[in-house]
Every structure is written in structure tokens, then in C-alpha cells.
Write a protein that holds these residues in place. Structure first.
Motif, mmCIF file in Angstrom:
data_model
loop_
_atom_site.group_PDB
_atom_site.id
_atom_site.type_symbol
_atom_site.label_atom_id
_atom_site.label_comp_id
_atom_site.label_asym_id
_atom_site.label_seq_id
_atom_site.Cartn_x
_atom_site.Cartn_y
_atom_site.Cartn_z
ATOM 1 N N ALA A 86 -0.852 -46.527 -44.529
ATOM 2 C CA ALA A 86 -2.079 -45.800 -44.854
ATOM 3 C C ALA A 86 -2.121 -44.454 -44.133
ATOM 4 C CB ALA A 86 -3.296 -46.648 -44.486
ATOM 5 N N THR A 87 -1.755 -44.454 -42.864
ATOM 6 C CA THR A 87 -1.753 -43.214 -42.089
ATOM 7 C C THR A 87 -0.789 -42.198 -42.680
ATOM 8 O OG1 THR A 87 -2.327 -44.451 -40.094
ATOM 9 C CG2 THR A 87 -1.416 -42.253 -39.784
ATOM 10 N N LEU A 88 0.357 -42.663 -43.127
ATOM 11 C CA LEU A 88 1.332 -41.759 -43.736
ATOM 12 C C LEU A 88 0.812 -41.155 -45.035
ATOM 13 C CD1 LEU A 88 4.604 -43.741 -42.978
ATOM 14 C CD2 LEU A 88 4.013 -41.459 -42.110
ATOM 15 N N GLN A 89 0.024 -41.914 -45.798
ATOM 16 C CA GLN A 89 -0.572 -41.355 -47.012
ATOM 17 C C GLN A 89 -1.539 -40.218 -46.666
ATOM 18 O OE1 GLN A 89 0.229 -41.986 -50.264
ATOM 19 N NE2 GLN A 89 1.851 -43.275 -49.419
ATOM 20 N N LEU A 90 -2.324 -40.405 -45.611
ATOM 21 C CA LEU A 90 -3.230 -39.339 -45.181
ATOM 22 C C LEU A 90 -2.443 -38.104 -44.769
ATOM 23 C CD1 LEU A 90 -6.203 -38.501 -44.493
ATOM 24 C CD2 LEU A 90 -5.696 -39.245 -42.158
ATOM 25 N N LEU A 91 -1.386 -38.285 -43.999
ATOM 26 C CA LEU A 91 -0.561 -37.157 -43.570
ATOM 27 C C LEU A 91 0.099 -36.476 -44.764
ATOM 28 C CD1 LEU A 91 1.096 -38.564 -40.326
ATOM 29 C CD2 LEU A 91 -0.530 -36.676 -40.477
ATOM 30 N N SER A 92 0.493 -37.259 -45.744
ATOM 31 C CA SER A 92 1.153 -36.686 -46.916
ATOM 32 C C SER A 92 0.267 -35.684 -47.634
ATOM 33 C CB SER A 92 1.564 -37.805 -47.881
ATOM 34 O OG SER A 92 2.194 -37.282 -49.035
ATOM 35 N N ALA A 93 -1.047 -35.902 -47.590
ATOM 36 C CA ALA A 93 -1.990 -35.032 -48.297
ATOM 37 C C ALA A 93 -2.640 -33.995 -47.386
ATOM 38 C CB ALA A 93 -3.077 -35.886 -48.950
ATOM 39 N N THR A 94 -2.167 -33.877 -46.142
ATOM 40 C CA THR A 94 -2.768 -32.942 -45.191
ATOM 41 C C THR A 94 -2.154 -31.558 -45.332
ATOM 42 O OG1 THR A 94 -3.263 -34.719 -43.617
ATOM 43 C CG2 THR A 94 -3.166 -32.475 -42.744
ATOM 44 N N PRO A 95 -2.942 -30.527 -45.646
ATOM 45 C CA PRO A 95 -2.399 -29.168 -45.773
ATOM 46 C C PRO A 95 -1.822 -28.656 -44.466
ATOM 47 C CG PRO A 95 -4.584 -29.326 -46.771
ATOM 48 C CD PRO A 95 -4.375 -30.592 -45.980
ATOM 49 N N ARG A 96 -0.911 -27.680 -44.586
ATOM 50 C CA ARG A 96 -0.331 -27.096 -43.374
ATOM 51 C C ARG A 96 -1.283 -26.118 -42.699
ATOM 52 N NH1 ARG A 96 4.259 -23.466 -46.460
ATOM 53 N NH2 ARG A 96 2.872 -21.899 -47.370
ATOM 54 N N ALA A 97 -2.313 -25.650 -43.431
ATOM 55 C CA ALA A 97 -3.319 -24.770 -42.830
ATOM 56 C C ALA A 97 -3.900 -25.431 -41.580
ATOM 57 C CB ALA A 97 -4.429 -24.488 -43.838
ATOM 58 N N PRO A 98 -4.177 -24.685 -40.516
ATOM 59 C CA PRO A 98 -4.304 -23.236 -40.467
ATOM 60 C C PRO A 98 -2.997 -22.476 -40.321
ATOM 61 C CG PRO A 98 -4.758 -24.148 -38.316
ATOM 62 C CD PRO A 98 -4.521 -25.317 -39.231
ATOM 63 N N PHE A 99 -1.870 -23.153 -40.327
ATOM 64 C CA PHE A 99 -0.596 -22.471 -40.158
ATOM 65 C C PHE A 99 -0.045 -22.041 -41.513
ATOM 66 C CE2 PHE A 99 -0.811 -25.773 -36.737
ATOM 67 C CZ PHE A 99 -1.153 -24.898 -35.724
ATOM 68 N N GLY A 100 0.861 -21.074 -41.477
ATOM 69 C CA GLY A 100 1.446 -20.557 -42.697
ATOM 70 C C GLY A 100 2.893 -20.965 -42.855
ATOM 71 N N MET A 101 3.667 -20.091 -43.478
ATOM 72 C CA MET A 101 5.057 -20.427 -43.806
ATOM 73 C C MET A 101 5.947 -20.452 -42.569
ATOM 74 S SD MET A 101 5.502 -18.310 -47.381
ATOM 75 C CE MET A 101 7.185 -18.896 -47.610
ATOM 76 N N ALA A 102 5.521 -19.781 -41.511
ATOM 77 C CA ALA A 102 6.312 -19.764 -40.282
ATOM 78 C C ALA A 102 5.380 -19.979 -39.102
ATOM 79 C CB ALA A 102 7.050 -18.433 -40.136
ATOM 80 N N GLY A 103 5.953 -20.473 -38.011
ATOM 81 C CA GLY A 103 5.161 -20.707 -36.816
ATOM 82 C C GLY A 103 4.328 -21.967 -36.933
ATOM 83 N N GLY A 104 3.405 -22.102 -36.001
ATOM 84 C CA GLY A 104 2.533 -23.256 -36.044
ATOM 85 C C GLY A 104 3.170 -24.503 -35.475
ATOM 86 N N GLU A 105 2.521 -25.632 -35.688
ATOM 87 C CA GLU A 105 2.972 -26.914 -35.168
ATOM 88 C C GLU A 105 3.127 -27.903 -36.313
ATOM 89 O OE1 GLU A 105 3.804 -27.351 -32.135
ATOM 90 O OE2 GLU A 105 2.886 -25.633 -31.121
ATOM 91 N N PRO A 106 4.090 -28.816 -36.204
ATOM 92 C CA PRO A 106 4.323 -29.748 -37.305
ATOM 93 C C PRO A 106 3.292 -30.871 -37.341
ATOM 94 C CG PRO A 106 5.749 -30.293 -35.459
ATOM 95 C CD PRO A 106 5.017 -29.035 -35.078
ATOM 96 N N LEU A 107 3.086 -31.437 -38.540
ATOM 97 C CA LEU A 107 2.411 -32.730 -38.615
ATOM 98 C C LEU A 107 3.306 -33.748 -37.934
ATOM 99 C CD1 LEU A 107 1.161 -32.832 -42.305
ATOM 100 C CD2 LEU A 107 -0.251 -32.611 -40.261
ATOM 101 N N ILE A 108 2.714 -34.665 -37.198
ATOM 102 C CA ILE A 108 3.537 -35.618 -36.453
ATOM 103 C C ILE A 108 2.874 -36.992 -36.479
ATOM 104 C CG2 ILE A 108 2.511 -34.965 -34.235
ATOM 105 C CD1 ILE A 108 5.383 -35.296 -33.034
ATOM 106 N N PHE A 109 3.677 -38.007 -36.760
ATOM 107 C CA PHE A 109 3.207 -39.375 -36.949
ATOM 108 C C PHE A 109 3.449 -40.193 -35.699
ATOM 109 C CE2 PHE A 109 4.513 -43.757 -38.273
ATOM 110 C CZ PHE A 109 3.279 -44.207 -38.719
ATOM 111 N N GLU A 110 2.447 -40.974 -35.308
ATOM 112 C CA GLU A 110 2.597 -41.863 -34.155
ATOM 113 C C GLU A 110 3.328 -43.131 -34.576
ATOM 114 O OE1 GLU A 110 0.090 -43.917 -30.510
ATOM 115 O OE2 GLU A 110 -1.024 -43.125 -32.228
ATOM 116 N N PHE A 111 4.568 -43.280 -34.098
ATOM 117 C CA PHE A 111 5.372 -44.448 -34.444
ATOM 118 C C PHE A 111 5.444 -45.365 -33.228
ATOM 119 C CE2 PHE A 111 8.336 -45.365 -38.076
ATOM 120 C CZ PHE A 111 8.451 -46.708 -37.789
ATOM 121 N N ASP A 112 4.590 -46.375 -33.223
ATOM 122 C CA ASP A 112 4.538 -47.341 -32.122
ATOM 123 C C ASP A 112 5.873 -48.047 -31.988
ATOM 124 O OD1 ASP A 112 3.742 -49.247 -30.236
ATOM 125 O OD2 ASP A 112 2.838 -50.551 -31.757
ATOM 126 N N ARG A 113 6.408 -48.067 -30.760
ATOM 127 C CA ARG A 113 7.688 -48.745 -30.510
ATOM 128 C C ARG A 113 7.523 -49.926 -29.557
ATOM 129 N NH1 ARG A 113 9.778 -48.554 -34.322
ATOM 130 N NH2 ARG A 113 11.958 -48.670 -33.676
#
Length: 389
Positions: free
Chosen positions: A309-336
Motif C-alpha cells: 500500500a505504501t508503495l502505491q502511494l509513493l508511485s503516485a507522489t509527484p516529484r514537486a517541489p523538485f524539478g528535473m535536476a537536484g532535490g531529494e529522492p522519494l525513499i521507501f522504508e524497508f523494515d529489515r
């Protein structure tokens, strides 16, 4: 004239897995068990959706029973009104707690069922599938009974061997231990890797300042839950530490997130779908974060259903406020951490691949629940089954 699809059945699967060696956890508390409650919703058009509620199953069960009774026979496409109306009418219960966690599992299942009926991933209903894969960090570095530094270093090395270049660790112990653990994580991830530190609200303003003074040179990527969410004055004081702060896993619904977001207490907003109100509230929280120019990085500490479910939310999350360069990546919490429920509930468990994770592209949340496994492992005395008469 078309017939409106309604919910015909709600069934729950409370799950509990006992952990060896006294379990593990954070500086605040060590947990001897991992728990979750899966929710299965069936509709009149034959669609089946699955969701997950966070929290102790015995505590969640009465709320799920009450909400299932109210849901059966009702239109399956009504989600936002169902949550907001329940919060409004039951305002004495507040906008947070086990009743919202129960509603979260039902909400996720309703979105899953509708997306499966349409034959599309949930991300398509959330605004469109923008990402097929996201970066992931190993959520680990738990506090164990021994608090052995050698074991901790070995754990960090194992995540690096898996291909992770980002890790989240538990601190908030003593300044010396916080330094030791953060240094071990930095050594394993390398100079260019990401090290997230999580205090799990086990601090005051003074103690978190003292700890951060010892680890600042190790470049923590963000500082998670340094204080309890209700310490609003303390969060405002910490703005001068000049490190990114994150929080939200202990908040519920758009109402719980409204003031922290508007006041910029956090730099990174972390709703947990299995407790914040499911997709419906996570979507509202995501939009609030975007309106105030803040990053979103959902908390995820459940089974494979919550992960999907969390991955589906991330899949639909826009990259804004960042543009084509710079910014920070979307990142998923993978419990180990050791959790038999995480992999057990899915026919094909989700797996990390060189520090990334593929977002399932099948209908609904994109995964298949191993119903035989969850039936065999559920706590029968706390299960719920409500069918239309």
C-alpha cells in the motif's frame, strides 16, 4: 439503471509473531512480538480488497467489529465521507487512536477492491502511476536486549552486503552509544551513503541537543522523532539545530498533521497508512505537505500488505517541489527486522534490489495475499466476520 456496488462482507485476520531473545525495538521500548491485523473486504461485484491496521490485535478488534457492522451493505466507493463522518460524530474519541487504525485497514481494503474491479493499480486512482521503482533504506539498527556493538556492526554490514546505501538506526540511548551506533552505520554505508537517526521520541529538547552534538559530524540525513508529537513547543525550539527533522508516525488523520505541517515542525512528513486513515487520509496529508513545500516519506512498519500500500502511494507522489535536476529522492522504508508476518502474508514477498524496490504494477495494491497462510496463523478469538443479511 446500474446497481451500485456495496460491501457484502468484512473479515479480519489478527496476527501475532513472537520474537526470539526478548525481541527488539527502540530506545523507548523493546517489543517481544510483531503484530498486525489484515482486513478483507468483499463487494457485490465480486471484488476482494485487502488492508492492514496497525496496533495490538486485541485492542483493534472491537473497533473493527463495530466499523464492519456499519460498513456491510453500504456503497463500496464511499471512503472519505465514511472516515470524516465517523470522526465528526465520535469527536469525544479524538481524531487518533485504535479506532483510526481500524478505519485505516478498512480504507486500504476499499481502495484495493475498487482498483481491482477496474483492473488498475491503486496509484492510478491516486493521481496516476508516476514511478515504477523507488529508492529504499534499510530500517534497522534496533535496540536489543544485549545492546552489543559487535552485533550492531554486523547488522550494518549485512545491509551494505544486500546493496543498501541508506539505513535508519535507532538512537536516543546515551550520547556515547548514539555516537558509537551512528559511526558504525556511517562506516557501513560509506561517505556517500545515507544514515537516518531515529530517536523514537525518547528525548527532551536538552537531551536531543546533547546527542546531536555528538553525531553532527557524521552527517545524519534526517533526524526522526526527536520528541513526542505533543511537545509542540519543543519541536519549534529544535528548528535551530539546522538538520532536517522528520515525524508523523504517531499522528492520525489530516487533523493531526495540520498544525505540525502548517508550522513547519517537520521537514519530512511521515504518515503511516495503516494508522493515519489509510489511502484517504494519507492522500490528504500528502497534499497538505505539498501545499507547505515539505517532503513526504511515509512510515512503514507492518506486513507485506502495508508495504504494498505504501508503495502505491509513493508511485503516485509527484516529484514537486523538485524539478528535473537536484532535490531529494522519494525513499521507501524497508523494515529489515525479524518479522515472520511481513513475508508470510504474501504469496510473493517484496524484496529489495540494490537499494531500490520495484512498485507492484498489478491491480489494486499489486500483491497477492496468501490467504491460506493468514487463516492458519490468525488469532481466532479476535477475528471478525460480518456478512450482509
Amino acid at each position: 439503471m446500474s446497481t451500485r456496488t456495496v460491501v457484502t462482507e468484512v473479515e479480519t485476520f489478527p496476527l501475532e509473531a513472537h520474537l526470539p531473545d526478548g525481541g527488539y525495538g527502540a530506545s523507548k521500548v523493546r517489543l517481544p512480538v510483531r503484530v498486525a491485523t489484515l482486513v478483507k473486504v468483499t463487494t457485490s461485484d465480486g471484488a476482494v480488497g485487502w488492508g492492514e491496521s496497525f496496533g495490538p490485535p486485541r485492542l483493534i478488534a472491537p473497533f473493527l467489529a463495530d466499523q464492519a457492522q456499519a460498513l456491510v451493505g453500504q456503497p463500496a466507493d464511499i471512503r472519505e465521507d465514511r472516515i470524516l463522518d465517523r470522526l465528526s460524530l465520535g469527536y469525544h474519541l479524538t481524531a487518533g487512536g485504535p479506532h483510526v487504525a481500524a478505519a485505516s485497514g478498512i480504507d486500504i481494503a476499499l481502495w484495493d477492491a475498487q482498483a481491482r474491479a477496474f483492473g488498475v493499480p491503486v496509484a492510478h486512482l491516486l493521481g496516476g502511476r508516476l514511478h515504477d521503482r523507488v529508492d529504499a533504506y534499510a530500517s534497522s539498527g534496533y535496540v536489543t536486549a544485549t545492546r552489543d556493538p559487535g552485533e550492531f556492526r554486523d547488522t550494518m554490514a549485512s545491509h551494505a552486503a544486500e546493496g543498501f546505501t541508506a539505513v535508519k538506526i535507532k538512537i536516543g540511548l546515551t550520547p556515547d552509544e548514539d555516537r558509537q551506533r551512528t559511526a558504525a552505520a556511517r562506516a557501513a554505508m560509506g561517505e556517500d551513503g545515507l544514515v537516518i537517526v531515529d530517536y523514537n521520541a525518547n528525548c527532551t529538547v536538552a537531551t536531543v541537543r546533547r546527542s546531536l552534538a555528538r553525531i553532527r559530524d557524521l552527517d545524519p540525513y534526517w533526524v526522526e522523532e526527536p520528541l513526542p508529537p505533543e511537545d509542540s513547543a519543543g519541536w519549534r525550539e529544535l528548528r535551530d539545530v539546522h538538520l532536517p527533522l522528520s515525524g508523523g508516525e504517531a499522528l492520525y488523520t489530516r487533523y493531526g498533521f495540520r498544525d505540525p505541517i502548517a508550522e513547519h515542525r517537520f521537514d519530512i512528513v511521515q504518515p503511516d497508512l495503516a494508522k493515519c486513515g489509510g489511502f484517504t487520509e494519507a492522500q490528504a496529508i500528502r497534499q497538505l505537505a505539498a501545499a507547505f513545500n515539505l517532503r513526504l516519506s511515509p512510515h512503514c512498519w507492518g506486513t507485506g500488505v502495508a508495504q504494498a500500500a505504501t508503495l502505491q502511494l509513493l508511485s503516485a507522489t509527484p516529484r514537486a517541489p523538485f524539478g528535473m535536476a537536484g532535490g531529494e529522492p522519494l525513499i521507501f522504508e524497508f523494515d529489515r527486522g525479524d518479522n515472520p508476518l511481513r513475508e508470510g502474508v504474501l504469496a510473493t514477498p517484496l524484496t529489495p534490489e540494490n537499494g531500490t524496490v520495484a512498485i507492484p504494477d498489478g491491480p489494486g495494491i499489486g500483491v497477492t495475499v496468501d490467504e491460506e497462510w493468514v487463516r492458519a496463523h490468525r488469532l481466532e478469538d479476535h477475528s471478525v466476520l460480518v456478512r450482509a443479511r
